[in-house]
Design a protein around this motif. Structure first.
Motif, short mmCIF file in Angstrom:
data_model
loop_
_atom_site.label_atom_id
_atom_site.label_comp_id
_atom_site.label_asym_id
_atom_site.label_seq_id
_atom_site.Cartn_x
_atom_site.Cartn_y
_atom_site.Cartn_z
N GLU A 241 3.93 7.05 10.17
CA GLU A 241 3.75 5.76 9.79
C GLU A 241 3.36 5.90 8.18
O GLU A 241 3.83 5.07 7.26
CB GLU A 241 2.27 5.21 10.23
N ASN B 208 3.60 2.45 6.02
CA ASN B 208 2.71 1.96 6.54
C ASN B 208 1.07 2.54 6.80
O ASN B 208 0.77 3.19 7.50
CB ASN B 208 2.98 1.65 8.20
N TYR B 209 0.63 2.49 5.53
CA TYR B 209 -0.53 3.23 5.22
C TYR B 209 -1.88 2.94 5.99
O TYR B 209 -2.48 3.64 6.53
CB TYR B 209 -0.86 3.14 3.59
N SER B 210 -1.93 1.61 6.28
CA SER B 210 -2.88 1.20 6.91
C SER B 210 -2.94 1.75 8.46
O SER B 210 -3.73 2.35 9.12
CB SER B 210 -3.31 -0.29 7.22
N ASN B 211 -1.81 1.51 9.09
CA ASN B 211 -1.29 2.25 10.60
C ASN B 211 -1.52 3.86 10.19
O ASN B 211 -2.14 4.41 11.41
CB ASN B 211 -0.13 1.92 10.88
N LYS C 31 10.29 3.37 3.05
CA LYS C 31 9.80 2.22 2.10
C LYS C 31 9.46 2.59 0.85
O LYS C 31 9.84 2.18 -0.27
CB LYS C 31 8.79 1.54 2.89
N SER D 116 6.44 -5.54 0.75
CA SER D 116 6.17 -5.03 2.13
C SER D 116 5.19 -3.91 2.30
O SER D 116 4.57 -3.80 3.27
CB SER D 116 7.40 -4.62 3.06
N LEU D 117 4.89 -3.05 1.28
CA LEU D 117 4.07 -1.76 1.33
C LEU D 117 2.63 -2.49 1.27
O LEU D 117 2.41 -3.90 0.91
CB LEU D 117 4.48 -0.91 0.28
N VAL D 118 1.81 -1.66 1.95
CA VAL D 118 0.43 -2.22 2.01
C VAL D 118 -0.05 -1.98 0.44
O VAL D 118 0.12 -1.32 -0.26
CB VAL D 118 -0.47 -0.76 2.49
#
Length: 571
Positions: free
Chosen positions: A78, A83-86, A264, A300-302
């Motif tokens: 991730e 997808n840093y929060s994930n 991403k 789209s990135l955190v």
């Protein structure tokens, strides 16, 4: 930035995928294999899928260790997908489990992973703090390879935090350590990160040499993630030197790799670099194209500030909702006085019903516990029964063996030895059942191979049989006749087929089909002619024919440069 924790290897992932398709595994084995595939798979979205599948299987079998390992892989993937929060959610969940299990080594690995995410979120001090903790653990455990990999990540965190001298010193220490370890991957990652340090210090020649060395190594290792980062860094150096053709070549190659595998963060960074590059070239059409791409991936990135705002809005929404509910409760409080008695009755009934349900639950629990106890007793007794039958049969076999030694006539000895072998074939069945517990079926492949190898060992012949047997489970009532049939055929071949044969061969196949089981036993002996087949006083042949009839089967014997038994059985 290129930090480690993920091992792309297309050959290994393909090999593991073939293994997954070719063989049946227990759920525990399957979870381990899926996690390994996710670790080596070169495509990040596919790797994430396999890690998530591993997590599902791990939860099904309630294995906390396998669950944590799957979460650790999910966190790494991730993070690479942006997808840093994930990534943080999975990593902290894995860390919690490792702390429960008191697995220090695993805790260190996850702390390094958390540090990588913090570095991507530009929280460099947090990243450095976690990496120092990790390095200290690995140093104490004398885990030299893991210590070296952690130092590579620490050096990269120093670089992006602007601590260039510390970054250079740390990475040079890794290269010194790798002179002993001699690991190509460590050399590649260290050289690449050191090249970026030199680039930050405007030492471009040293930077280019280090980056090219890293790219050559990591292309062979198929680590597209770090290759794309080092290519982009190389392009940026050539841009600063005024070599626009080479700059464009390396930047576009980096962008294509990132796009291909769905990185991403890198797509965002490379497209932004290409916007500036094309603006300088006054190619505004290309600049606009990459600006649109940059904006898409940037959105789209955190974004930490957006997360904070969303959480604040969510908290405000909940507070407002509760205030409205309180107002509404106050408005209808007067009408509730009329139903207080009714509610009291309902509460009393609910308490009574709960009590009855509780008693019923306790009874069911006691019954279930009793059933579980009886089931365990049944399993124990069945294992004991098979164990005792196996021991008794082995005792009979030993007695027959002793008896054979006291006989002087070879013919008498052969009769006793044949009987001993038949008893041992039966004993092997009960030995397998003893290992399986409650099962009344045995694995045909394992059983036949062990039976034949025991016979060869017992007769002391030099023979290397070939097997082609389906790994099916068959009922003990079918296994015993099949065992005795094969015992007779193989014994006959060992005793009579290979006289004066310097290269004896024996092939055994047992393949299942719609009608049952097709068995073939072939040797390259002197052959089994019609005269031998028609002997009416041969106990072995009588036993074979009787057992085949018992299984509603048929037999065909061919004798051409050896003997081939073709048997069809209904199982």
């Amino acid at each position: 930035m290129c930090q480690l924790g993920y091992g792309q290897d297309r050959k290994k992932s393909d090999s593991l995928l073939d293994l997954l398709k070719a063989k049946n595994f227990t759920k525990k084995e399957r979870a381990n294999l899926l996690e390994s595939i996710s670790f080596y798979h070169p495509k990040l979205d596919s790797a994430l899928y396999f890690a998530q599948e591993s997590l599902k299987v791990s939860k099904e079998i309630d294995s906390r260790l396998l669950e944590a390992q799957a979460l650790e892989s999910i966190g790494m993937l991730e993070q690479r997908l942006g997808n840093y929060s994930n990534a943080l959610s999975a990593a902290f969940e894995a860390l919690t489990i490792y702390e429960e299990l008191n697995l220090i080594d695993n805790q260190a690995a996850v702390q390094a992973q958390i540090a990588t995410v913090y570095a991507a979120l530009q929280e460099y001090q947090s990243s450095i703090t976690y990496l120092k903790k990790t390095a200290s653990i690995y140093k104490d455990l004398d885990e030299k390879i893991k210590y070296a990999l952690t130092l590579i990540n620490l050096g990269e965190s120093y670089r992006v935090a602007g601590m260039l001298d510390l970054a250079e010193t740390t990475l040079l220490d890794v290269l010194e350590l790798n002179k002993v370890l001699d690991i190509e991957a460590i050399s590649g990652y260290t050289s690449g990160n050191l090249g970026m340090v030199y680039a930050s210090k405007n030492e471009f020649e040293k930077a280019k040499n280090a980056l090219k060395k890293a790219i050559n190594i990591l292309k062979i290792l198929q680590d597209d993630y770090c290759v794309s980062i080092y290519l982009a860094e190389l392009g940026d150096i050539y841009k600063k030197e005024g070599n626009h053709d080479l700059a464009e070549k390396y930047l576009l190659e980096a962008f294509k790799i990132a796009k291909k595998i769905g990185l991403k963060e890198q797509i965002q960074d490379f497209s932004k670099t290409l916007v500036l590059f094309n603006q300088e070239k006054q190619d505004y059409k290309e600049a606009f194209k990459y600006q649109n791409i940059y904006q898409t991936y940037h959105d789209s990135l955190v974004n930490k500030e957006n997360i904070k705002k969303v959480e604040q809005l969510k908290a405000g929404y909940i507070i407002n909702k509760r205030e409205l509910e309180i107002e509404r409760i106050n408005e209808i409080s007067a009408t509730r006085k009329n139903i207080v008695i009714g509610l009291s009755v309902v509460i009393v009934l609910f308490i009574v019903l709960s009590y009855l349900l509780y008693r019923l639950y306790n009874r069911i629990r006691i019954v279930n516990a009793d059933l579980s106890k009886k089931e365990k007793e049944k399993a124990f007794l069945l294992k004991e029964l098979n164990h005792r039958v196996k021991n008794n049969l082995q005792m009979v076999s030993s007695l027959l063996n002793l008896q054979s030694r006291s006989l002087s006539e070879n013919s008498d000895k052969e009769i006793i030895v044949s009987g001993k072998n038949r008893v041992e074939a039966l004993s092997l069945v009960h030995s397998k059942l003893y290992q399986e517990g409650l099962e009344t079926k045995i694995n045909l492949k394992e059983y036949v191979e062990e039976l034949v190898l025991n016979l060869i060992y017992g007769f002391g012949v030099e023979l290397n049989p070939k097997f082609n047997i389906d790994p099916i489970n068959i009922d003990v009532n079918k296994a015993i006749p099949i065992a005795l049939i094969l015992n007779e055929i193989v014994t006959n071949a060992i005793k009579h087929a290979y006289k004066d044969n310097p290269n004896p061969k024996l092939e055994i196949s047992a393949l299942s089909n719609e009608k049952g089981l097709h068995v073939e036993v072939s040797d390259n002996g002197k052959g089994f002619g019609p005269t031998e087949r028609q002997k009416k006083n041969s106990l072995g042949l009588q036993l074979i024919n009787s057992l085949i009839d018992q299984l509603d089967g048929s037999v065909n014997i061919e004798s051409n440069e050896g003997t081939q038994w073709k048997i069809n059985l209904v199982i």
